[in-house]
Design a protein around this motif. Sequence first.
Motif, mmCIF file in Angstrom:
data_model
loop_
_atom_site.group_PDB
_atom_site.id
_atom_site.type_symbol
_atom_site.label_atom_id
_atom_site.label_comp_id
_atom_site.label_asym_id
_atom_site.label_seq_id
_atom_site.Cartn_x
_atom_site.Cartn_y
_atom_site.Cartn_z
ATOM 1 N N CYS A 177 0.825 -1.200 0.000
ATOM 2 C CA CYS A 177 0.000 0.000 0.000
ATOM 3 C C CYS A 177 0.867 1.261 0.000
ATOM 4 O O CYS A 177 1.778 1.379 0.822
ATOM 5 N N THR A 178 0.589 2.188 -0.919
ATOM 6 C CA THR A 178 1.335 3.448 -0.958
ATOM 7 C C THR A 178 0.514 4.625 -0.425
ATOM 8 O O THR A 178 1.061 5.673 -0.123
ATOM 9 N N SER A 179 -0.808 4.427 -0.338
ATOM 10 C CA SER A 179 -1.665 5.483 0.207
ATOM 11 C C SER A 179 -2.904 4.858 0.849
ATOM 12 O O SER A 179 -3.283 3.735 0.529
ATOM 13 N N VAL A 180 -3.494 5.627 1.752
ATOM 14 C CA VAL A 180 -4.680 5.183 2.487
ATOM 15 C C VAL A 180 -5.698 6.305 2.486
ATOM 16 O O VAL A 180 -5.362 7.458 2.752
ATOM 17 N N ILE A 181 -6.940 5.946 2.167
ATOM 18 C CA ILE A 181 -8.056 6.876 2.358
ATOM 19 C C ILE A 181 -8.885 6.293 3.495
ATOM 20 O O ILE A 181 -9.341 5.153 3.425
ATOM 21 N N PHE A 182 -9.047 7.068 4.549
ATOM 22 C CA PHE A 182 -9.810 6.631 5.710
ATOM 23 C C PHE A 182 -11.069 7.495 5.785
ATOM 24 O O PHE A 182 -10.977 8.721 5.885
ATOM 25 N N VAL A 183 -12.236 6.857 5.705
ATOM 26 C CA VAL A 183 -13.506 7.586 5.641
ATOM 27 C C VAL A 183 -14.207 7.546 6.999
ATOM 28 O O VAL A 183 -14.294 6.498 7.635
ATOM 29 N N VAL A 184 -14.699 8.709 7.410
ATOM 30 C CA VAL A 184 -15.423 8.866 8.666
ATOM 31 C C VAL A 184 -16.822 9.383 8.352
ATOM 32 O O VAL A 184 -16.971 10.307 7.550
ATOM 33 N N ASP A 185 -17.830 8.790 8.960
ATOM 34 C CA ASP A 185 -19.206 9.263 8.820
ATOM 35 C C ASP A 185 -19.402 10.395 9.820
ATOM 36 O O ASP A 185 -19.572 10.164 11.011
ATOM 37 N N SER A 186 -19.366 11.633 9.337
ATOM 38 C CA SER A 186 -19.441 12.775 10.248
ATOM 39 C C SER A 186 -20.857 13.020 10.763
ATOM 40 O O SER A 186 -21.068 13.890 11.607
ATOM 41 N N ALA A 187 -21.826 12.228 10.299
ATOM 42 C CA ALA A 187 -23.195 12.361 10.794
ATOM 43 C C ALA A 187 -23.520 11.320 11.859
ATOM 44 O O ALA A 187 -24.566 11.388 12.494
ATOM 45 N N ASN A 188 -22.636 10.360 12.058
ATOM 46 C CA ASN A 188 -22.882 9.289 13.025
ATOM 47 C C ASN A 188 -22.056 9.533 14.281
ATOM 48 O O ASN A 188 -20.940 9.029 14.421
ATOM 49 N N ILE A 189 -22.613 10.293 15.206
ATOM 50 C CA ILE A 189 -21.908 10.687 16.425
ATOM 51 C C ILE A 189 -21.449 9.462 17.220
ATOM 52 O O ILE A 189 -20.352 9.444 17.770
ATOM 53 N N ALA A 190 -22.285 8.418 17.257
ATOM 54 C CA ALA A 190 -21.966 7.226 18.044
ATOM 55 C C ALA A 190 -20.746 6.488 17.497
ATOM 56 O O ALA A 190 -20.092 5.747 18.233
ATOM 57 N N GLN A 191 -20.437 6.692 16.224
ATOM 58 C CA GLN A 191 -19.338 5.959 15.598
ATOM 59 C C GLN A 191 -18.017 6.732 15.605
ATOM 60 O O GLN A 191 -16.966 6.168 15.309
ATOM 61 N N ILE A 192 -18.051 7.987 15.964
ATOM 62 C CA ILE A 192 -16.870 8.845 15.876
ATOM 63 C C ILE A 192 -15.698 8.307 16.704
ATOM 64 O O ILE A 192 -14.587 8.199 16.210
ATOM 65 N N SER A 193 -15.943 7.944 17.956
ATOM 66 C CA SER A 193 -14.823 7.502 18.805
ATOM 67 C C SER A 193 -14.212 6.199 18.304
ATOM 68 O O SER A 193 -12.993 6.040 18.297
ATOM 69 N N SER A 194 -15.043 5.257 17.838
ATOM 70 C CA SER A 194 -14.479 4.006 17.326
ATOM 71 C C SER A 194 -13.714 4.250 16.031
ATOM 72 O O SER A 194 -12.693 3.603 15.765
#
Length: 171
Positions: free
Chosen positions: A73-90
């Motif tokens: 792997c030369t690059s990583v895209i990490f996606v966060v659901d900014s509308a799902n407050i419950a999932q932010i910490s995980s």
Amino acid sequence: MCLLLGATGVGKTLLLKRLQKLCQMEADLGEAPVTLPTVGTNLTDLIFRKKKITIRELGGCMGPIWPKYYLDCTSVIFVVDSANIAQISSSCVQLLSVLSAEPLHSAAVLVLFNKRDLPCTMSLVELKSLFRMDDVIRTAPQSITTLEISGRSGQGLQDVLAWLFSNRSDT
């Protein structure tokens, strides 16, 4: 190889479909296609201005075995659901785990705060504060970029393409 990572339901598959459409120079993205959660892995080639990059999307439910895919792997895209407050910490814990993996220390990393089109999202300032992004960026061995996007509306996707192809390794 670029890895596309993030928890289940953050919008990775929709993002890939939208990026494919943009690479085909379609000005109008149209309605967002229906997607299903990825179980396993999904390989997609993006060809943009005669350059090709392969993206390997790993299902969010595969988090425990993501490290098996880090080597080439030369690059990583990490996606966060900014509308799902419950999932932010995980998501933050997952991101820190990805950043600490030895094989990814030289990979470029793009953190996408997705679903910015929804009314219930936190501001970018709030999200970065929760993630302690300034500290993460300062201490991580990788080059980290953050962007706000909406896979559904297309907001920010041109910036994602620009990042992808500027961080592509020509081998």
